[in-house]
Design a protein around this motif. Structure first.
Motif, PDB file in Angstrom:
ATOM      1  N   CYS A  46     -33.804 -16.859 -22.831  1.00 19.74           N
ATOM      2  CA  CYS A  46     -32.915 -17.425 -23.724  1.00 19.74           C
ATOM      3  C   CYS A  46     -31.711 -17.014 -24.100  1.00 19.74           C
ATOM      4  O   CYS A  46     -30.991 -15.737 -24.463  1.00 19.74           O
ATOM      5  N   CYS A  89     -31.666 -11.400 -34.317  1.00 18.29           N
ATOM      6  CA  CYS A  89     -32.794 -12.884 -34.506  1.00 18.29           C
ATOM      7  C   CYS A  89     -33.217 -13.347 -35.789  1.00 18.29           C
ATOM      8  O   CYS A  89     -33.700 -13.124 -36.085  1.00 18.29           O
ATOM      9  N   CYS A 125     -38.723  -8.225 -27.200  1.00 21.08           N
ATOM     10  CA  CYS A 125     -37.004  -8.465 -27.555  1.00 21.08           C
ATOM     11  C   CYS A 125     -36.832  -7.373 -28.537  1.00 21.08           C
ATOM     12  O   CYS A 125     -37.015  -7.483 -29.608  1.00 21.08           O
ATOM     13  N   SER A 178     -37.417 -19.058 -28.625  1.00 18.76           N
ATOM     14  CA  SER A 178     -37.807 -18.656 -28.952  1.00 18.76           C
ATOM     15  C   SER A 178     -40.006 -18.353 -27.972  1.00 18.76           C
ATOM     16  O   SER A 178     -39.984 -19.583 -27.132  1.00 18.76           O
ATOM     17  N   LYS A 199     -30.579 -14.134 -26.418  1.00 18.03           N
ATOM     18  CA  LYS A 199     -31.121 -12.884 -25.970  1.00 18.03           C
ATOM     19  C   LYS A 199     -30.353 -12.589 -25.195  1.00 18.03           C
ATOM     20  O   LYS A 199     -29.999 -11.408 -25.148  1.00 18.03           O
ATOM     21  N   TYR A 256     -42.710 -13.802 -25.361  1.00 18.64           N
ATOM     22  CA  TYR A 256     -41.949 -12.402 -25.128  1.00 18.64           C
ATOM     23  C   TYR A 256     -41.192 -12.611 -26.021  1.00 18.64           C
ATOM     24  O   TYR A 256     -40.652 -10.874 -26.057  1.00 18.64           O
ATOM     25  N   CYS A 257     -40.782 -12.624 -27.130  1.00 23.13           N
ATOM     26  CA  CYS A 257     -40.251 -12.061 -28.405  1.00 23.13           C
ATOM     27  C   CYS A 257     -40.710 -10.767 -28.416  1.00 23.13           C
ATOM     28  O   CYS A 257     -40.072 -10.369 -28.975  1.00 23.13           O
ATOM     29  N   PRO A 289     -31.345 -19.091 -30.202  1.00 18.41           N
ATOM     30  CA  PRO A 289     -32.040 -18.806 -29.242  1.00 18.41           C
ATOM     31  C   PRO A 289     -33.543 -19.610 -28.889  1.00 18.41           C
ATOM     32  O   PRO A 289     -33.298 -20.586 -29.422  1.00 18.41           O
ATOM     33  N   SER A 300     -35.306  -8.847 -31.985  1.00 20.21           N
ATOM     34  CA  SER A 300     -36.100  -9.640 -32.362  1.00 20.21           C
ATOM     35  C   SER A 300     -36.018  -9.160 -34.396  1.00 20.21           C
ATOM     36  O   SER A 300     -35.744  -7.657 -34.972  1.00 20.21           O
TER      37      SER A 300
HETATM   38  S1  SF4 Z   1     -36.976 -12.947 -30.271  1.00 20.94           S
HETATM   39 FE1  SF4 Z   1     -35.683 -12.508 -28.687  1.00 20.94          FE
HETATM   40  S2  SF4 Z   1     -35.693 -13.638 -26.778  1.00 20.94           S
HETATM   41 FE2  SF4 Z   1     -36.986 -14.439 -29.066  1.00 20.94          FE
HETATM   42  S3  SF4 Z   1     -35.678 -16.298 -29.609  1.00 20.94           S
HETATM   43 FE3  SF4 Z   1     -34.993 -14.370 -30.486  1.00 20.94          FE
HETATM   44  S4  SF4 Z   1     -33.394 -13.524 -29.321  1.00 20.94           S
HETATM   45 FE4  SF4 Z   1     -34.714 -14.503 -28.205  1.00 20.94          FE
END
Ligand code: SF4
Length: 251
Positions: A21, A248, A238, A231, A24, A234-235, A229, A241
């Motif tokens: 991502c 995000c 994060c 998604s 991230k 794994y979010c 981003p 998030s």
């Molecule tokens: S929550 Fe984190 S991993 Fe998910 S899209 Fe947003 S920045 Fe990327």
């Protein structure tokens, strides 16, 4: 006076984060927003790595290597147990009699792929190779002469991930640049015996291809001014998030 631009610096884990991502990676590695300490699974893996490092350096015995500190808990889990079948592999790094051997070996490269200290401010890429041995005769399960052969091991807890193959491609390049071997073998060992080892074998003729691969990947990361981003499941872990009050906008 104009401030000098900071030299771009990356590691495999940074590229891996970007590849998963871009947003991230931007929050963590460019803006350097705070993140939580490693979660239980990562801490368990780090503990296993630390044991392998100490064992190869002759600082702990085989019992501690295999089982760790039984009082330690990682979110309710015990330390990772290293399967007995991998002890001869670890021993082949620990006891390698007459060649070069290293554990947790830190290396650096410039953006022209010249080796340099990983600690200087201008270093472009930093890599930490879990275990390395080069040359010599040895007595491991794959007995024989290792003249001209560089072997690099990556120790993993848990199960294989797609990006482990990418990691082998970067560490093979470090190997070719660092030792000028006839052959480099980079093997990922899943020490809890969740999967067979995975291996990349390359000759010096592969060096230019590997350089092109990493030059292209890192240029994309370096030039990405949007860092959109991306998604996925794994979010939920994060730190950035929306659910956790992070910046995000997507997840
Ligand atoms: S929550 Fe984190 S991993 Fe998910 S899209 Fe947003 S920045 Fe990327």
């Amino acid at each position: 006076m104009e401030a000098e631009a900071k030299p771009f610096r990356w590691s495999f884990s940074q590229w891996e984060a970007y590849n998963q991502c871009p947003a991230k990676w931007h929050f963590k590695n460019v803006l350097k927003l705070p993140s939580s300490p490693p979660g239980p699974a990562a801490a368990r893996g780090l503990d296993m790595h630390d044991r392998c490092d100490k064992y190869v350096a002759n600082a702990i015995d085989v019992q501690t290597l295999r089982y760790g500190d039984p009082t330690m808990r990682f979110g309710g889990k015990k330390p990772a147990v290293i399967a007995e079948k991998y002890l001869p592999i670890l021993d082949s790094y620990k006891d390698h009699p007459n060649g070069v051997r290293h554990s947790e070996y830190r290396m650096g490269m410039t953006n022209e792929f010249t080796l340099t200290s990983p600690n200087i401010p201008g270093v472009w890429c930093v890599g930490v190779l879990d275990a390395v041995r080069f040359g010599g005769a040895w007595t491991g399960p794959e007995r024989g002469q290792d003249d001209g052969i560089l072997r690099i091991a990556e120790w993993k807890s848990g199960t294989p991930k797609d990006t482990h193959a990418d990691q082998r491609k970067l560490y093979a390049l470090f190997g070719l640049r660092g030792w000028q071997p006839d052959v480099v073998e980079v093997t990922t060992y899943y020490l809890e015996d969740t999967a067979p080892p995975e291996r990349l074998v390359v000759k010096p003729s592969a060096e230019e291809k590997l350089k092109d691969l990493w030059r292209g990947r890192v240029e994309q990361m370096q030039k990405d001014k949007i860092c959109a981003p991306r998604s996925g499941a794994y979010c939920q872990w994060c730190d950035y998030s929306r659910l956790k009050g992070g910046p995000c906008k997507v997840s």
